[in-house]
Design a protein around this motif. Structure first.
Motif, PDB file in Angstrom:
ATOM      1  N   ASN A   1       4.983  30.187 -13.242  1.00  0.00           N
ATOM      2  CA  ASN A   1       4.072  30.316 -13.745  1.00  0.00           C
ATOM      3  C   ASN A   1       3.198  29.305 -13.809  1.00  0.00           C
ATOM      4  O   ASN A   1       3.690  28.055 -14.872  1.00  0.00           O
ATOM      5  N   PHE A   2       2.031  29.186 -13.836  1.00  0.00           N
ATOM      6  CA  PHE A   2       1.049  28.010 -14.378  1.00  0.00           C
ATOM      7  C   PHE A   2       0.541  28.319 -15.784  1.00  0.00           C
ATOM      8  O   PHE A   2      -0.627  27.890 -14.937  1.00  0.00           O
ATOM      9  N   GLY A   3       1.608  27.399 -17.145  1.00  0.00           N
ATOM     10  CA  GLY A   3       0.999  27.530 -17.478  1.00  0.00           C
ATOM     11  C   GLY A   3       0.238  25.746 -17.970  1.00  0.00           C
ATOM     12  O   GLY A   3       0.140  25.355 -16.741  1.00  0.00           O
ATOM     13  N   PRO A   4      -0.147  26.327 -19.440  1.00  0.00           N
ATOM     14  CA  PRO A   4      -1.137  24.791 -19.527  1.00  0.00           C
ATOM     15  C   PRO A   4       0.020  23.002 -19.889  1.00  0.00           C
ATOM     16  O   PRO A   4      -0.759  22.608 -18.276  1.00  0.00           O
ATOM     17  N   ASP A   5       1.185  23.499 -19.078  1.00  0.00           N
ATOM     18  CA  ASP A   5       2.432  22.493 -18.827  1.00  0.00           C
ATOM     19  C   ASP A   5       1.885  21.882 -17.330  1.00  0.00           C
ATOM     20  O   ASP A   5       2.671  21.176 -17.329  1.00  0.00           O
ATOM     21  N   GLU A   6       2.064  23.260 -16.598  1.00  0.00           N
ATOM     22  CA  GLU A   6       2.515  23.119 -15.341  1.00  0.00           C
ATOM     23  C   GLU A   6       1.047  23.513 -14.277  1.00  0.00           C
ATOM     24  O   GLU A   6       0.863  23.053 -13.275  1.00  0.00           O
ATOM     25  N   ALA A   7      -0.362  23.506 -15.303  1.00  0.00           N
ATOM     26  CA  ALA A   7      -1.131  23.573 -14.133  1.00  0.00           C
ATOM     27  C   ALA A   7      -1.928  22.600 -13.334  1.00  0.00           C
ATOM     28  O   ALA A   7      -1.969  22.901 -11.868  1.00  0.00           O
ATOM     29  N   ALA A   8      -1.410  21.334 -13.603  1.00  0.00           N
ATOM     30  CA  ALA A   8      -2.009  20.698 -13.017  1.00  0.00           C
ATOM     31  C   ALA A   8      -1.306  20.106 -11.110  1.00  0.00           C
ATOM     32  O   ALA A   8      -1.518  19.649 -10.167  1.00  0.00           O
TER      33      ALA A   8
ATOM     34  N   LEU B   1       2.798  35.580  -9.682  1.00  0.00           N
ATOM     35  CA  LEU B   1       2.305  34.201  -9.712  1.00  0.00           C
ATOM     36  C   LEU B   1       1.359  34.274 -11.120  1.00  0.00           C
ATOM     37  O   LEU B   1       0.346  35.135 -11.132  1.00  0.00           O
ATOM     38  N   LEU B   2       1.483  33.404 -11.955  1.00  0.00           N
ATOM     39  CA  LEU B   2       1.007  33.631 -13.488  1.00  0.00           C
ATOM     40  C   LEU B   2      -0.365  32.523 -13.261  1.00  0.00           C
ATOM     41  O   LEU B   2       0.379  31.552 -13.426  1.00  0.00           O
ATOM     42  N   THR B   3      -1.299  32.650 -14.280  1.00  0.00           N
ATOM     43  CA  THR B   3      -1.668  31.381 -14.021  1.00  0.00           C
ATOM     44  C   THR B   3      -3.352  31.773 -14.877  1.00  0.00           C
ATOM     45  O   THR B   3      -3.743  33.289 -14.912  1.00  0.00           O
ATOM     46  N   SER B   4      -3.852  30.583 -15.012  1.00  0.00           N
ATOM     47  CA  SER B   4      -5.022  30.936 -16.392  1.00  0.00           C
ATOM     48  C   SER B   4      -6.232  29.946 -16.044  1.00  0.00           C
ATOM     49  O   SER B   4      -6.249  29.292 -15.890  1.00  0.00           O
TER      50      SER B   4
ATOM     51  N   ASP C   1       0.039  38.088 -10.918  1.00  0.00           N
ATOM     52  CA  ASP C   1       0.457  38.968 -11.744  1.00  0.00           C
ATOM     53  C   ASP C   1      -0.695  39.465 -13.003  1.00  0.00           C
ATOM     54  O   ASP C   1      -1.881  38.405 -13.314  1.00  0.00           O
ATOM     55  N   HIS C   2      -0.034  40.467 -13.699  1.00  0.00           N
ATOM     56  CA  HIS C   2      -1.459  40.439 -14.519  1.00  0.00           C
ATOM     57  C   HIS C   2      -3.281  40.566 -13.722  1.00  0.00           C
ATOM     58  O   HIS C   2      -4.010  40.420 -14.885  1.00  0.00           O
ATOM     59  N   MET C   3      -3.491  41.221 -13.223  1.00  0.00           N
ATOM     60  CA  MET C   3      -4.475  41.123 -12.553  1.00  0.00           C
ATOM     61  C   MET C   3      -5.826  39.999 -12.334  1.00  0.00           C
ATOM     62  O   MET C   3      -6.302  39.775 -11.786  1.00  0.00           O
ATOM     63  N   GLY C   4      -4.558  39.187 -12.555  1.00  0.00           N
ATOM     64  CA  GLY C   4      -5.213  37.088 -12.068  1.00  0.00           C
ATOM     65  C   GLY C   4      -5.310  37.240 -13.585  1.00  0.00           C
ATOM     66  O   GLY C   4      -6.152  35.962 -13.307  1.00  0.00           O
ATOM     67  N   VAL C   5      -5.294  37.741 -14.831  1.00  0.00           N
ATOM     68  CA  VAL C   5      -5.685  37.573 -15.848  1.00  0.00           C
ATOM     69  C   VAL C   5      -4.747  36.993 -16.820  1.00  0.00           C
ATOM     70  O   VAL C   5      -3.940  37.630 -17.215  1.00  0.00           O
ATOM     71  N   GLY C   6      -4.661  35.404 -16.911  1.00  0.00           N
ATOM     72  CA  GLY C   6      -3.284  34.404 -17.611  1.00  0.00           C
ATOM     73  C   GLY C   6      -3.490  34.443 -19.124  1.00  0.00           C
ATOM     74  O   GLY C   6      -4.579  35.266 -19.368  1.00  0.00           O
TER      75      GLY C   6
ATOM     76  N   MET D   1     -15.158  36.229 -19.600  1.00  0.00           N
ATOM     77  CA  MET D   1     -13.544  36.161 -19.740  1.00  0.00           C
ATOM     78  C   MET D   1     -13.282  37.530 -18.902  1.00  0.00           C
ATOM     79  O   MET D   1     -12.652  36.179 -17.925  1.00  0.00           O
ATOM     80  N   VAL D   2     -12.867  37.918 -18.642  1.00  0.00           N
ATOM     81  CA  VAL D   2     -11.505  39.145 -17.934  1.00  0.00           C
ATOM     82  C   VAL D   2     -12.429  39.097 -16.514  1.00  0.00           C
ATOM     83  O   VAL D   2     -11.808  39.035 -15.579  1.00  0.00           O
ATOM     84  N   ALA D   3     -13.295  39.838 -16.276  1.00  0.00           N
ATOM     85  CA  ALA D   3     -14.959  40.076 -15.623  1.00  0.00           C
ATOM     86  C   ALA D   3     -15.027  38.145 -14.594  1.00  0.00           C
ATOM     87  O   ALA D   3     -14.467  38.816 -13.276  1.00  0.00           O
ATOM     88  N   GLU D   4     -14.733  37.097 -15.023  1.00  0.00           N
ATOM     89  CA  GLU D   4     -14.760  35.754 -14.252  1.00  0.00           C
ATOM     90  C   GLU D   4     -12.964  36.117 -13.491  1.00  0.00           C
ATOM     91  O   GLU D   4     -13.348  35.705 -12.036  1.00  0.00           O
ATOM     92  N   ALA D   5     -11.718  36.343 -14.618  1.00  0.00           N
ATOM     93  CA  ALA D   5     -10.811  36.142 -13.614  1.00  0.00           C
ATOM     94  C   ALA D   5     -10.655  37.320 -12.345  1.00  0.00           C
ATOM     95  O   ALA D   5      -9.834  37.380 -10.978  1.00  0.00           O
TER      96      ALA D   5
END
Length: 324
Positions: A146-153, A176-179, A200-205, A222-226
């Motif tokens: 899970n690449f959340g805000p704390d792991e994105a970098a 993989l989960l990203t935003s 994960d989740h169609m790439g929509v974090g 937002m969704v269309a870009e993801a």
């Protein structure tokens, strides 16, 4: 030469023959029906967690997705009612951290119904040695990141670089989960063609899911870009996608028709063998029943054939995770 006699069939012989033919055709139809295997339905993501106790506390500051623990005892009757045969457990990192013992309890108590995607700490490179025997853990089939805000970098600063070749060498599937970072996995997929990557989740974090107070156009953009970023990775055979968490992507009620074009687009580019039905049930628990989450795919998507549904609803994820 004696002319051959012709006998008109009697009513009795005609009826007898008709009945015999009907019975034969009925038996053939029944045999064909019996020969068709039952569709195996596999949920590619559900979080499970027990209550916090002094002996087994949650992580400090844990914020579970539901006010009550989502336990083995809660999921089993829901699965049975919805017709779900198997579930991939993704232990919730915010509650369980790297623990998999509760998920393993489910695997032990209900043999064949549960498997686990366990979490690994990417900021601990000494974990590479563990990956070689990762699947030796009871019920564990792969890794979930899970690449959340704390792991994105970590995707760009080198922190995660050790993981990809190690997972590829160990033949470990990775969810993989990203935003907003899905496009970064193009480089990883290309450099490591034997590495199984599942978006994960169609790439929509979580950071891209539309808020209720957002404008309709903002939500759609937002969704269309993801979705576009996810669709672009379909050219890599080692990348596949979970068509999961649909109620959170949609701003409508069941059957979430505004999300169907996104499902259709990803199905068109990935195909049935690289798309997996899933729910992420606890993250949108009140928005639909478990059964509705099944029927959305089995009854509300006319572009899917019955064969497509067989793959998407279970056969594909079993093959990709090598879950026998």
């Amino acid at each position: 030469m004696k002319q051959e006699e012709y006998h008109m069939p009697s009513r009795r012989s005609f009826l007898t023959g008709s009945v015999a033919t009907s019975v034969a055709l009925s038996m053939q139809s029944t045999t064909a029906t019996l020969a068709q295997p039952k569709r195996v339905i596999v949920d590619s993501q559900v979080h499970l967690w027990p209550a916090s106790t002094p002996e087994r506390p949650w992580l400090p500051g844990a914020k579970p997705q539901l006010p009550e623990p989502f336990t083995i005892e809660r999921i089993i009757p829901l699965m049975d009612e919805a017709g779900v045969d198997r579930v991939v457990i993704v232990p919730p990192a915010s509650v369980e951290g790297e623990r998999v013992d509760y998920a393993q309890e489910a695997v032990k108590r209900y043999a064949g119904r549960f498997a686990i995607m366990a979490r690994v700490a990417l900021n601990k490179p000494d974990g590479a040695a563990r990956l070689a025997t990762w699947r030796d853990q009871p019920g564990v089939l792969g890794v979930r990141l899970n690449f959340g805000p704390d792991e994105a970098a970590w995707l760009t600063d080198g922190t995660a670089d050790w993981f990809w070749p190690a997972a590829e060498k160990a033949h470990l599937p990775v969810m993989l989960l990203t935003s907003g970072q899905t496009s970064l996995f193009a480089r990883i997929a290309e450099r490591h063609p034997a590495l199984t990557l599942i978006l994960d989740h169609m790439g929509v974090g979580a950071g891209l899911r539309p808020r209720r107070d957002s404008s309709v156009s903002m939500r759609n953009d937002m969704v269309a870009e993801a979705i576009a970023q996810t669709a672009a990775l379909a050219k890599y055979p080692n990348v596949s996608v979970k068509l999961s968490s649909v109620p959170l992507i949609s701003t409508e009620s069941y059957p979430f028709r505004d999300a169907i074009p996104h499902i259709h687009r990803l199905f068109d580019v990935y195909g049935p063998e690289r798309c997996y039905w899933g729910t992420d049930l606890t993250n949108s628990f009140a928005r639909a029943t478990y059964r509705q989450r099944v029927t959305q795919f089995t009854e509300e998507l006319p572009f899917l054939t019955e064969s497509d549904k067989d793959w998407i609803m279970g056969r594909a994820i079993l093959a990709r995770l090598r879950w026998t």
